[in-house]
Design an enzyme around this catalytic site. Structure first.
Site, short mmCIF file in Angstrom:
data_model
loop_
_atom_site.label_atom_id
_atom_site.label_comp_id
_atom_site.label_asym_id
_atom_site.label_seq_id
_atom_site.Cartn_x
_atom_site.Cartn_y
_atom_site.Cartn_z
N THR A 47 5.21 2.39 9.91
CA THR A 47 4.00 2.58 9.10
C THR A 47 4.22 3.62 7.99
O THR A 47 3.25 4.16 7.47
CB THR A 47 2.84 3.06 9.99
OG1 THR A 47 3.27 4.24 10.68
CG2 THR A 47 2.42 2.00 10.99
N GLY A 101 4.30 5.28 4.69
CA GLY A 101 3.79 4.94 3.35
C GLY A 101 2.42 4.29 3.33
O GLY A 101 1.95 3.88 2.27
N THR A 102 1.74 4.22 4.48
CA THR A 102 0.44 3.54 4.52
C THR A 102 -0.58 4.16 3.56
O THR A 102 -1.31 3.45 2.87
CB THR A 102 -0.15 3.54 5.94
OG1 THR A 102 -0.02 4.86 6.48
CG2 THR A 102 0.55 2.55 6.84
N GLY A 103 -0.64 5.48 3.56
CA GLY A 103 -1.66 6.17 2.76
C GLY A 103 -1.43 5.97 1.27
O GLY A 103 -2.37 5.68 0.50
N CYS A 104 -0.17 6.08 0.83
CA CYS A 104 0.16 5.89 -0.59
C CYS A 104 -0.16 4.46 -1.00
O CYS A 104 -0.69 4.20 -2.10
CB CYS A 104 1.64 6.15 -0.83
SG CYS A 104 2.19 7.79 -0.38
N LYS A 130 -9.80 7.89 6.22
CA LYS A 130 -8.92 6.92 6.89
C LYS A 130 -8.78 7.29 8.36
O LYS A 130 -8.36 8.40 8.70
CB LYS A 130 -7.54 6.94 6.23
CG LYS A 130 -7.56 6.58 4.75
CD LYS A 130 -6.21 6.71 4.09
CE LYS A 130 -5.73 8.14 4.00
NZ LYS A 130 -4.57 8.33 3.10
N1 LIG Z 1 -1.39 0.99 13.44
C1 LIG Z 1 -2.18 0.63 12.44
N2 LIG Z 1 -2.71 -0.62 12.42
C2 LIG Z 1 -3.51 -1.02 11.41
N3 LIG Z 1 -3.88 -0.22 10.40
C3 LIG Z 1 -3.41 1.04 10.37
C4 LIG Z 1 -2.53 1.54 11.39
N4 LIG Z 1 -2.20 2.83 11.06
C5 LIG Z 1 -2.85 3.11 9.91
N5 LIG Z 1 -3.59 2.06 9.50
C6 LIG Z 1 -4.41 1.97 8.28
O1 LIG Z 1 -3.58 2.35 7.18
C7 LIG Z 1 -4.33 3.00 6.17
C8 LIG Z 1 -3.74 4.38 5.91
O2 LIG Z 1 -4.19 5.24 6.93
P1 LIG Z 1 -3.39 6.47 7.54
O3 LIG Z 1 -2.15 5.96 8.19
O4 LIG Z 1 -4.37 7.20 8.39
O5 LIG Z 1 -3.04 7.28 6.24
P2 LIG Z 1 -1.86 8.31 5.92
O6 LIG Z 1 -0.63 7.49 5.66
O7 LIG Z 1 -2.37 9.02 4.71
O8 LIG Z 1 -1.72 9.19 7.12
C9 LIG Z 1 -5.77 3.03 6.72
O9 LIG Z 1 -6.46 1.90 6.23
C10 LIG Z 1 -5.57 2.94 8.23
O10 LIG Z 1 -6.71 2.47 8.91
C1 LIG Z 2 6.84 11.89 -1.80
C2 LIG Z 2 5.85 11.57 -0.73
N1 LIG Z 2 4.55 11.45 -1.06
C3 LIG Z 2 3.63 11.16 -0.10
C4 LIG Z 2 4.02 11.03 1.21
C5 LIG Z 2 3.00 10.73 2.28
O1 LIG Z 2 2.87 9.38 2.32
P1 LIG Z 2 1.91 8.53 3.25
O2 LIG Z 2 1.63 7.26 2.56
O3 LIG Z 2 0.75 9.37 3.65
O4 LIG Z 2 2.86 8.16 4.42
P2 LIG Z 2 3.51 8.98 5.58
O5 LIG Z 2 4.53 9.93 5.05
O6 LIG Z 2 2.36 9.68 6.25
O7 LIG Z 2 4.13 7.88 6.36
C6 LIG Z 2 5.38 11.14 1.52
N2 LIG Z 2 5.83 11.01 2.77
N3 LIG Z 2 6.28 11.43 0.53
#
Ligand SMILES: Nc1ncnc2c1ncn2[C@@H]1O[C@H](COP(=O)(O)OP(=O)(O)O)[C@@H](O)[C@H]1O
Ligand SMILES: Cc1ncc(COP(=O)(O)OP(=O)(O)O)c(N)n1
Length: 274
Positions: A214, A216-219, A175
């Protein structure tokens, strides 16, 4: 009425409702599958960060998993926060003994920099969990921790994916959400993710949205992929649908709390956009 596809998340609780188990179950509802949960840890968490975290005992994780899998059955599993080496190894063993595809989100650190995985667990992720993954979905910090590859360009995404595949997942989805959006830099203006199984390559691009909410995007992305797999989609199909969903959820992210608010899991029915 026929039974809906069933998806199991093995993850931690986020009291603020933006990430973790709460994000996973909301995503599963949005995809029309039956969501179930194995709780691994409880966090006291909000838009400002993680104020506390408590792991569940291994027996509690095993018991929840067996209750769900042995009676209700699962068509896909998704893993998130696993906290410790002991929990990583337990979950890897459980998934390894289940036929359903597994989406492994190797959660390491939250957006606020709070650790959600002990450093001592990294080796167990590499040697036990990644080998049983159908798709592994690290962000740039997580893939750097696991493989040593620091990504600053699209070619870097390719190298990171190859390094991750060497640990055994069938597919790697790197990602690029954390790639700088500055004009002139690679990824600028776009949120780019890269999916490969070592032979096929898929670039997933969406406009980089200027919304700080943003959390929770990864989950959300990983749960959406698991939902697609449970419905019988191929990995590339499920990832493409998940990317579309997370992009819409970020566009409508909520300004809740004083920090980084959650994405909107109900954006499709709230806004009527497809
Ligand atoms: N500002 C943004 N605009 C559009 N897509 C985004 C943005 N930030 C993250 N994403 C997308 O959200 C998804 C989760 O990515 P990311 O945020 O890197 O994960 P994590 O939450 O695990 O750190 C990916 O598809 C990424 O490209
Ligand atoms: C309980 C818990 N699990 C996973 C995460 C990480 O979530 P993610 O979707 O990667 O979002 P961010 O925390 O990076 O915004 C979490 N925070 N808590």
């Amino acid at each position: 009425m026929s039974a809906p596809p069933r998806v199991l998340t093995v993850a931690g609780s986020d009291s603020g409702g933006g990430a973790g188990i709460q994000a996973d179950l909301k995503t599963m509802l949005a995809f029309g599958v039956h969501g179930m949960s194995v709780l691994t840890a409880v966090t006291a968490q909000n838009s400002l960060g993680v104020q506390g975290a408590w792991e569940l005992p291994v027996e509690a994780v095993r018991a929840q998993y067996r209750s769900v899998v042995d009676d209700i059955g699962v068509q896909a599993v998704k893993t998130g926060m696993l906290a410790s080496a002991e929990l990583v190894e337990t979950v890897a063993e459980l998934i390894g003994g289940t036929e359903a595809p597994a989406v492994v989100d190797p959660v390491g650190v939250s957006k606020h920099g709070d650790s959600l995985l002990a450093a001592s667990a990294l080796d167990s992720v590499r040697t036990k969990l990644l080998p049983v993954a159908t798709v592994a979905t690290p962000n740039l910090d997580e893939v750097a921790q696991l493989t040593g590859v620091r990504v600053e360009s699209e070619d870097g995404l390719r190298r990171a994916a190859a390094a991750l595949l060497s640990y055994g997942p069938k597919w790697a989805l790197i990602k690029g959400g954390h790639l700088s959006g500055d004009a002139g830099r690679v990824g600028g203006g776009q949120a780019v993710d890269f999916l490969t199984d070592g032979s096929e390559e898929h670039w997933l691009r969406a406009p980089r949205l200027d919304n700080r909410h943003t959390h929770g995007t990864g989950c959300t992305l990983a749960s959406a992929i698991a939902s697609g797999l449970a419905k019988g989609q191929s990995v590339p199909e499920a990832v493409a649908a998940a990317k579309e969903y997370v992009t819409g959820a970020i566009a409508d992210g909520f300004a809740l709390g004083g920090g980084i608010g959650p994405v909107d899991h109900g954006w499709r029915w709230r806004t009527g956009r497809a």
